[in-house]
Design a protein around this motif. Structure first.
Motif, PDB file in Angstrom:
ATOM      1  N   LYS A  47      -3.844   3.997   2.379  1.00  0.00           N
ATOM      2  CA  LYS A  47      -2.620   4.743   2.055  1.00  0.00           C
ATOM      3  C   LYS A  47      -3.110   6.209   2.429  1.00  0.00           C
ATOM      4  CE  LYS A  47      -3.683   4.528  -2.868  1.00  0.00           C
ATOM      5  NZ  LYS A  47      -3.578   3.806  -4.065  1.00  0.00           N
ATOM      6  N   ALA A  77       0.868  -1.187   0.189  1.00  0.00           N
ATOM      7  CA  ALA A  77      -0.043   0.014  -0.240  1.00  0.00           C
ATOM      8  C   ALA A  77       1.034   1.190   0.134  1.00  0.00           C
ATOM      9  CB  ALA A  77      -1.008   0.112   1.180  1.00  0.00           C
ATOM     10  N   THR A 129      -6.526  -2.417   2.431  1.00  0.00           N
ATOM     11  CA  THR A 129      -5.371  -1.841   2.976  1.00  0.00           C
ATOM     12  C   THR A 129      -5.952  -0.070   2.525  1.00  0.00           C
ATOM     13  OG1 THR A 129      -4.976  -1.623   0.116  1.00  0.00           O
ATOM     14  CG2 THR A 129      -3.713  -3.412   1.588  1.00  0.00           C
ATOM     15  N   GLY A 187       1.432   3.344   4.182  1.00  0.00           N
ATOM     16  CA  GLY A 187       0.567   2.239   3.963  1.00  0.00           C
ATOM     17  C   GLY A 187       0.032   1.605   5.031  1.00  0.00           C
TER      18      GLY A 187
END
Length: 505
Positions: A384, A352, A382, A370
């Motif tokens: 970010k 990420a 995920t 990430g």
């Protein structure tokens, strides 16, 4: 999520019965030292999936008509602002939280004891605050010659110089916010005073870890070593128990090392028939008898060792610990045949962060962060960082959208809400970074529910994140860490700072 491997109901029944049986051996006056965390024992819950983190307090609630509670805190821990990692609270604040938590469960603390008190100026406000709120506070000063001069210790100049703490019930639980709080010394001081008053009182330890009837190198016991790596604790076969009973039992070095001293002190106070033959006998521990799936707890314990490794690295990066603690845990991982990468969310978080690096300016000094979380069904989600959200915020937003079955591209927060929060941070709070921490994101979500039904649907999923595993490519912001802790998410992070700034708002 981890497979259940521990029967908490069985444990409560057996541990309660064992405590009552032990109390019955000492004229119904037992001073019971409570090791580990009294409230919210998340280490035990992580290592023994199925263990109720509030098992101890539920046990006390069942026995509340028979129990008084004393809390000990080492004056030096207050002075040094020592922190309890699970809550991010200093030991003095955690003591006050524990008192509140106990009251919520219908249990009162009869006294707080500040141990090894030397009139430290930084400790006096803590004493005054409790005393002025109606809580009895005692101070115990260091005893000259402790622990070797047993003649002085078990005399009017030693334990006799400590104020006697009045209790009325047969079992007195003595607990504290962490190791070396002075629990054992307070127990033995009270036993000394009881014998001076003609009461044949006893002393025992409420133990959880290490588990005496599991093998020395069982991952559950090694996870305990990892949890206390900063203290350099080591599990050992109890040589006193082996010699006296011919039975292999596991204890840890500090209890084994101090046992001869404790036995010598107690021998000055009580008759020989009340003395224990080993530190294992001194403990009351039925944990090993409630494990229902050994393989499940082995796997859970290995994951805890990995978490402890990352925590030790983070503590070192933040100046709170020594690198040697992480190095010791690294060896433990190798001994159980694992590595820090045997955690599904680690690589996903790194991926990420790489994705974030492909996008335009992120702010945050150009750092690309990430985060990854493993949902209860095993899916990995995920997030970010961006100019709008921290990586932890993005990850949690994506997780609850996934759990609610909402489209990934659906924005849960409107531009108006984000702009309003950003304006507050910029113009009123004078913040340098405008992207939302997790704590800010959760607040913004809650006020958006009336205008957006999708937000309400997503927020209903937040409780499902408790117990989930998350990893971040960088150390979390305080607002992210606090939010993740309150959600019950088990966080690990790389020991890398997300900003060059030394002061994080």
């Amino acid at each position: 999520m981890m497979k259940i491997g521990f029967d908490s109901d069985k444990y409560l029944k057996e541990q309660s019965a064992a405590i009552l049986e032990r109390a019955g051996k000492f004229d119904d006056k037992l001073y019971l030292e409570f090791g580990g965390k009294l409230v919210c024992d998340y280490h035990a819950a992580r290592v023994l999936p199925g263990f109720d983190p509030n098992a101890k307090i539920k046990l006390l609630q069942c026995l509340k008509d028979k129990v008084d509670i004393i809390i000990c805190i080492h004056a030096g821990a207050i002075e040094e602002r020592k922190i309890r990692a699970d809550f991010g609270l200093s030991y003095d604040v955690d003591t006050m939280k524990t008192i509140d938590d106990l009251r919520d469960w219908g249990l009162d603390v009869c006294a707080v004891v500040v141990t090894r008190y030397r009139d430290q100026p930084s400790v006096k406000p803590f004493i005054n605050k409790l005393a002025r709120r109606g809580i009895k506070v005692y101070t115990h000063r260091p005893i000259e010659g402790y622990p070797n001069d047993v003649d002085t210790i078990a005399s009017p100049a030693g334990y006799g110089a400590n104020a006697y703490i009045e209790t009325t019930r047969p079992i007195v639980v003595v607990t504290g916010p962490g190791p070396n709080s002075g629990k054992a010394g307070t127990c033995m001081s009270q036993v000394y005073h009881e014998f001076q008053r003609g009461v044949r009182a006893g002393y025992a330890k409420f133990e959880t870890f290490p588990v005496w009837n599991l093998p020395l190198n069982h991952p559950v016991n090694i996870a305990y070593e990892a949890a206390t790596a900063d203290l350099a604790d080591v599990n050992m076969v109890d040589p006193f128990h082996l010699e006296a009973r011919g039975e292999t039992a596991i204890n840890y070095n500090r209890d084994i090392e101090v046992f001869p001293v404790i036995r010598r002190i107690l021998a000055r106070i009580m008759p020989p028939e009340q003395l224990y033959a080993s530190p294992t006998e001194m403990g009351v521990n039925r944990v090993g008898f409630a494990i229902s799936d050994d393989e499940a707890v082995r796997k859970a314990a290995i994951q805890e060792i990995i978490r402890r490794y990352y925590r030790a690295l983070a503590d070192y990066a933040n100046g709170r610990g020594e690198k040697s603690a992480a190095e010791r845990i690294k060896i433990m991982l190798e001994n159980v045949g694992a590595s820090e990468f045997d955690r599904k969310v680690v690589q996903a978080a790194h991926n990420a962060a790489l994705e974030a690096a492909k996008e335009p300016d992120k702010g945050n000094d150009g750092t690309f962060c990430g985060a990854a979380i493993e949902l209860p069904d095993g899916r990995i989600v995920t997030g970010k960082n961006s100019p709008l959200f921290h990586a932890a915020s993005s990850c949690v937003l994506n997780a609850i959208k996934t759990l609610a079955g909402l489209p990934p591209a659906l924005p849960l927060l409107s531009n108006e809400v984000i702009h309003s929060v950003g304006k507050l941070k910029r113009e009123i709070l004078h913040a340098k970074q405008l992207s939302l921490t997790l704590a800010e994101t959760l607040t913004a979500l809650s006020v958006s529910v009336p205008s957006n039904p999708a937000v309400g649907l997503a927020m209903e999923q937040l409780s499902k994140l408790s117990g989930c595993e998350m990893h971040m490519s960088h150390l979390p912001h305080a607002g992210d860490e606090a939010g993740l802790r309150k959600l019950g998410i088990n966080l690990t992070a790389e020991p890398i700072f997300a900003s060059r700034n030394l002061f994080m708002e």
